[in-house]
Write a protein that holds these residues in place. Structure first.
Motif: not given
Length: 342
Positions: A190-200
């Motif tokens: 998946i293209p990086a600009q379409k992704l976000t990651f939250d880390i808990f």
């Protein structure tokens, strides 16, 4: 909010270090986790501006963590400060370095060192005596008590150090590793600009995860430096309901690569008068589930949504009238769907 949390953690770390005896302090280190935003620079343990950001990936089954080599070179197994330089009159040399755990290799770069006096001023603040961004700095200090704080990305540790008339070196165990994230659909990145990651912090699978993100908005391919431990990653593809969760372990001195597997597709909607006709502008759109839950709303001729697998209804509103169409989303099968003006 991040600032308040980081400041409270820094104050707690300082209090804990001050409770240690000078003899015990040299053998102990305490770790606290900083937030994404730096606390006030007036605080004794303000994280350095531009500290490396952490990134996460969901590892495949049984995938081992790779040895961590920060960008720009690897680490040397040789411990620094075998020989210390001569100190000026009235001073002693304190050689510092950090390593990936007690038996780990020295950390070669990316460190921020701060040395504070161990007694506060009348204002209650602990004076900053010296600082450095070198991997293994040497400080020339007046004999006395100090608190040494070192940051490596979001991993930090502090020790109370007693400087005497004889120069010395001091090792800091940095239980930290790195995390790098990516995501795919049907094995297609998946293209990086379409992704976000939250880390808990913690494990979602074991029901032990923090309610607030430890790090919000990490990008695909970004290397995030974190204290060792278990983290829960929430990967969002697009801005609707394509969300996947995964637990990841960060090991000292290791770079953990993980890829999150999404079950989603990109859907383009358009309202037309006839099949294959021109899309009508200024159309109001709502995508709902069979149960009536609203997933996404938009206005325009060609709204684009990334949706998780499942059944949906697209509702188009134009000139006070509603038009709808049921459709199914299958993983990796992007579609352009027409809603007829009837």
């Amino acid at each position: 909010m991040w600032r308040r949390q980081a400041t409270r953690r820094a104050a707690a770390l300082l209090a804990a270090v001050l409770l240690l005896s000078p003899a015990g302090a040299a053998a102990q280190s305490m770790q606290f986790l900083g937030g994404q935003s730096a606390p006030s620079a007036a605080g004794p343990f303000a994280p350095p501006p531009g500290a490396p950001r952490p990134v996460l990936q969901a590892p495949g089954p049984g995938a081992p963590a790779a040895p961590f080599a920060p960008p720009g070179g690897g680490s040397s197994a040789r411990e620094p400060h075998a020989v210390l330089p001569a100190a000026p009159a009235g001073k002693s040399a304190l050689g510092l370095y950090a390593r990936f755990g007690t038996e780990g290799a020295p950390v070669p770069r990316g460190l921020i060192w701060r040395v504070f006096a161990d007694q506060p001023e009348s204002s209650g603040a602990f004076p900053l005596v010296a600082e450095s961004s070198e991997a293994s700095p040497v400080f020339f200090l007046t004999p006395g008590g100090y608190i040494v704080h070192v940051a490596f990305g979001f991993a930090t540790t502090a020790q109370r150090v007693q400087v005497g008339p004889v120069s010395r070196r001091q090792a800091f165990d940095m239980p930290a590793g790195a995390l790098r994230l990516a995501a795919d659909v049907n094995d297609k990145p998946i293209p990086a600009q379409k992704l976000t990651f939250d880390i808990f912090e913690g494990s979602f699978l074991q029901g032990r995860t923090s309610s607030q993100p430890y790090y919000r908005g990490a990008s695909a391919g970004e290397v995030v430096l974190l204290p060792e431990g278990t983290y829960h990653v929430v990967s969002t593809y697009g801005d609707a309901n394509a969300v996947v969760r995964a637990d990841v372990n960060v090991q000292p001195g290791k770079l953990t690569d993980a890829t999150v597997h999404h079950r989603a597709a990109q859907i383009v909607l358009k309202l037309v008068k006839v099949p294959a006709g021109e899309a009508l502008a200024d159309t109001q759109w709502t995508v709902i589930t069979p149960g009536g839950d609203t997933i996404k709303e938009s206005i325009g001729a060609f709204p684009t949504f990334v949706l998780g697998e499942g059944d949906y209804t697209a509702i188009a509103r134009k000139d006070g009238k509603n038009y709808n169409r049921d459709f199914k989303v299958e993983a990796g099968k992007d579609q352009e769907l027409e809603v007829l003006l009837r």
